[in-house]
Each structure stands twice: as C-alpha cells, then as structure tokens.
Write an enzyme that holds these catalytic residues in place. Sequence first.
Site, PDB file in Angstrom:
ATOM      1  N   ASP A   1       0.646  -1.649  -0.251  1.00  0.00           N
ATOM      2  CA  ASP A   1       0.054  -0.053   0.088  1.00  0.00           C
ATOM      3  C   ASP A   1       1.041   1.578  -0.087  1.00  0.00           C
ATOM      4  O   ASP A   1       0.376   2.208   0.658  1.00  0.00           O
ATOM      5  CB  ASP A   1      -0.648   0.302   0.935  1.00  0.00           C
ATOM      6  CG  ASP A   1      -1.820  -1.031   1.247  1.00  0.00           C
ATOM      7  OD1 ASP A   1      -2.028  -1.406   0.022  1.00  0.00           O
ATOM      8  OD2 ASP A   1      -3.335  -1.418   2.006  1.00  0.00           O
TER       9      ASP A   1
ATOM     10  N   LYS B   1      -7.223  -4.620  -3.067  1.00  0.00           N
ATOM     11  CA  LYS B   1      -7.660  -5.249  -2.782  1.00  0.00           C
ATOM     12  C   LYS B   1      -8.361  -3.684  -1.440  1.00  0.00           C
ATOM     13  O   LYS B   1      -8.189  -2.955  -1.781  1.00  0.00           O
ATOM     14  CB  LYS B   1      -6.843  -5.671  -0.741  1.00  0.00           C
ATOM     15  CG  LYS B   1      -6.160  -4.256  -0.584  1.00  0.00           C
ATOM     16  CD  LYS B   1      -4.656  -5.301  -0.029  1.00  0.00           C
ATOM     17  CE  LYS B   1      -3.797  -4.531   0.801  1.00  0.00           C
ATOM     18  NZ  LYS B   1      -4.820  -3.497   2.091  1.00  0.00           N
TER      19      LYS B   1
ATOM     20  N   LYS C   1      -8.195  -4.453   4.629  1.00  0.00           N
ATOM     21  CA  LYS C   1      -6.687  -4.078   5.223  1.00  0.00           C
ATOM     22  C   LYS C   1      -6.087  -5.190   5.033  1.00  0.00           C
ATOM     23  O   LYS C   1      -4.290  -5.246   4.454  1.00  0.00           O
ATOM     24  CB  LYS C   1      -7.198  -4.307   6.104  1.00  0.00           C
ATOM     25  CG  LYS C   1      -8.145  -3.146   7.498  1.00  0.00           C
ATOM     26  CD  LYS C   1      -7.472  -1.964   6.655  1.00  0.00           C
ATOM     27  CE  LYS C   1      -8.755  -0.446   7.809  1.00  0.00           C
ATOM     28  NZ  LYS C   1      -8.743   0.740   6.570  1.00  0.00           N
TER      29      LYS C   1
ATOM     30  N   ILE D   1       3.190   0.046   4.022  1.00  0.00           N
ATOM     31  CA  ILE D   1       2.582   1.079   4.816  1.00  0.00           C
ATOM     32  C   ILE D   1       0.887   0.277   5.551  1.00  0.00           C
ATOM     33  O   ILE D   1       0.302   0.040   3.986  1.00  0.00           O
ATOM     34  CB  ILE D   1       2.137   2.506   5.094  1.00  0.00           C
ATOM     35  CG1 ILE D   1       1.845   2.810   3.523  1.00  0.00           C
ATOM     36  CG2 ILE D   1       3.323   2.955   5.178  1.00  0.00           C
ATOM     37  CD1 ILE D   1       1.767   3.956   3.267  1.00  0.00           C
TER      38      ILE D   1
ATOM     39  N   THR E   1       2.199   0.068   9.053  1.00  0.00           N
ATOM     40  CA  THR E   1       2.648  -1.279  10.190  1.00  0.00           C
ATOM     41  C   THR E   1       1.573  -1.262  11.081  1.00  0.00           C
ATOM     42  O   THR E   1       1.738  -3.112  10.897  1.00  0.00           O
ATOM     43  CB  THR E   1       3.571  -0.371  11.562  1.00  0.00           C
ATOM     44  OG1 THR E   1       4.631   0.768  10.142  1.00  0.00           O
ATOM     45  CG2 THR E   1       4.658  -1.567  11.747  1.00  0.00           C
TER      46      THR E   1
ATOM     47  N   CYS F   1      -3.525  -1.908   7.722  1.00  0.00           N
ATOM     48  CA  CYS F   1      -2.053  -3.155   6.733  1.00  0.00           C
ATOM     49  C   CYS F   1      -1.280  -3.824   6.896  1.00  0.00           C
ATOM     50  O   CYS F   1      -1.538  -5.485   6.068  1.00  0.00           O
ATOM     51  CB  CYS F   1      -2.735  -2.710   5.311  1.00  0.00           C
ATOM     52  SG  CYS F   1      -3.871  -1.426   4.887  1.00  0.00           S
TER      53      CYS F   1
ATOM     54  N   GLN G   1       6.875 -14.281  22.031  1.00  0.00           N
ATOM     55  CA  GLN G   1       6.453 -15.828  21.568  1.00  0.00           C
ATOM     56  C   GLN G   1       7.465 -16.368  20.979  1.00  0.00           C
ATOM     57  O   GLN G   1       7.265 -17.564  20.102  1.00  0.00           O
ATOM     58  CB  GLN G   1       5.129 -16.402  21.441  1.00  0.00           C
ATOM     59  CG  GLN G   1       4.363 -15.247  22.306  1.00  0.00           C
ATOM     60  CD  GLN G   1       2.522 -15.941  22.126  1.00  0.00           C
ATOM     61  OE1 GLN G   1       2.679 -16.910  20.917  1.00  0.00           O
ATOM     62  NE2 GLN G   1       1.587 -15.219  22.403  1.00  0.00           N
TER      63      GLN G   1
END
Length: 309
Positions: A104, A214, A217, A242, A244, A247, A287
């Site tokens: 994007d 699209k 998002k 962009i 972060t 999207c 994790q």
Amino acid sequence: MIPPHWLDGSLNNFSKLVCHRTMKQSTSGESKEFAEKDARDNYLKRVQETYEKYEETGVIEFPEWLYGAPKGDLFRVPVEDCPDFGETAMVEFDSGRTAFLSIDMQRDFCGENGYVDAMGYDLSRTQRAVQPISNVLEAVRRTDIDVVHTREGHKQDLSDAPFNKLLRSKMAGDGDGIGETPAGGVGPLLTREHENWDIIDELAPEPGEPVIDKPTKGAFANTNIGLVLERLGTTHLVIAGITTDVCVHTIMREANDRGYWCLLLKDATGATDDGNREAAIKQIKMQGGVFGWVSDSERFIEAVESGVA
C-alpha cells in the site's frame, strides 16, 4: 510450516504426508492408522531436528526436506531478539522461493492531499518507509527474488465498501470520507483508477511485478494473492509498507496462518502513530516470533548481496 504452493491448498503438510504414505503402503496391507502415525512421527521428528540444529547453530535453516533443493541462492538474514530465543538468530532464505511484498505505498497513504493527509496526520510518519523500500527494490531487482505490490481501494461505485467503513472515514476526515474529494484533493479518496489511489512514482511497479488490488486491510481473503504466490512458488515473504499496525500487520498475520515464513523490515514500514508502530513491531517478536520475525532493510540487503558462503 505449510508449503502454500503445494497442489490443492486444502491439505496441510501432515495430511499430504499421510495421504502419500497411505497410498504407498495400502498394497502391503498396513493399516491407515499405522500410516498416519508413521507420517505424524516423521513430521514431528523433522520439527525436533530443526529445533536442535537451531539450538546448536543459531540458524533456522531453509527446510529442503519440505520444499526441495534450493531454486536460487541461499542467504541468511539476522533477525531480532525474541523471548526465550536469545538476542539474535539467523533465518535462511532461498532467493528462488522468496517474494518481497510492498504494501500500500500509495499517495492516499503517504502523499499530499491523500487519505491520510485528509485525516490530518503527519505524513512524515508514513513517508519514512519510502527510502528503505526503494533501497530494497533496487537490491532485489538484481536477483531472482520476486516483487509483489498491494493497493487498497474501492470500486468507483463503492459497492465493495462496508457502510461502517464509509462512516468511520467521514468521521476521521471531518466530513471527507472514502469516495469523496477533499478541498485541494486530486480525486476521490481510496477509490480505484484515481491518481491518489495509485502507488507513488518512487516505488512504482516494474513490468511483470504483480499488483494486488484489495478493498480490505488484509489481502488473502478478497484477492488472488494466494494464486499469485503459488504461481511464483513462494514460501518466504519479506514484508514492508504502510501502515505497520493495520494493513502490514493484517497481511503478515494472514500469510503466517497460511504457512508462509514472514520477515518484517521494520525501518521499511510506517504508521500514522509512532506508538502504534513500535507496539506492532514488538508484538511480532513475542513468543519467539509469534507470526514471523523482524529485521531491517540494511541487514536484509547485506544478506542478499553476500549470500551463504
């Protein structure tokens, strides 16, 4: 990990191993249950072996047993600390199965009189991604790494824009929402086929580089990106763009759930809020890399150019 380019996309690795093993062994009278257990045990054995190799070397090697021999050059990218995994690690990529995904990078998100500008945000926070992405594109276009772009936008009749999204956009833009042209604007916001909707000139796609349009998002639920990546034979994604926390994060999560190995280049992303950007980067590293890993454009470019000795 699930190789997303395998034949039907509806079965995971384990199921495919079971099917293959069962067909081979059915003539010898072995039961399906035995074949399933055998396949599962072998699959988990590979996981354990890869883990032990990482513990010994700090390298997460490209799994040739899963994808086959490398199609391109192997290279290793240092990735940042994850809880319980030490400060750094190395992830090995096959250039012939890697795609750089630029998300994007449109005027609506990082240019004057676009959607983000109309909402009153500081454009420097999204524009920060432009130069790092430009550097990466220059490097990978000299290799066999594929480049894929995405654009968010809606049909001109807004038939693919949910009511609540249109409403929120008007509220955020002080009355100028998706499909409307703000004072001084160059076209309807986030609407396809308009100048502000397109990718900025500095990062424009080159001939042959797929562009995924699209209305959302994410990208995997409403576009043909899965087919595109399958055709390219992609197993590993290097992600930038962009924003972060919206999207980029959404697409990275979607890709991880489909078995792609995902790497975010943190300096090649931008967001309308610095705190949200930092939090989004931190979330990826939880994790042990909950849905991917984090590095930066300089380390990635150096890895691509140096390869594996």
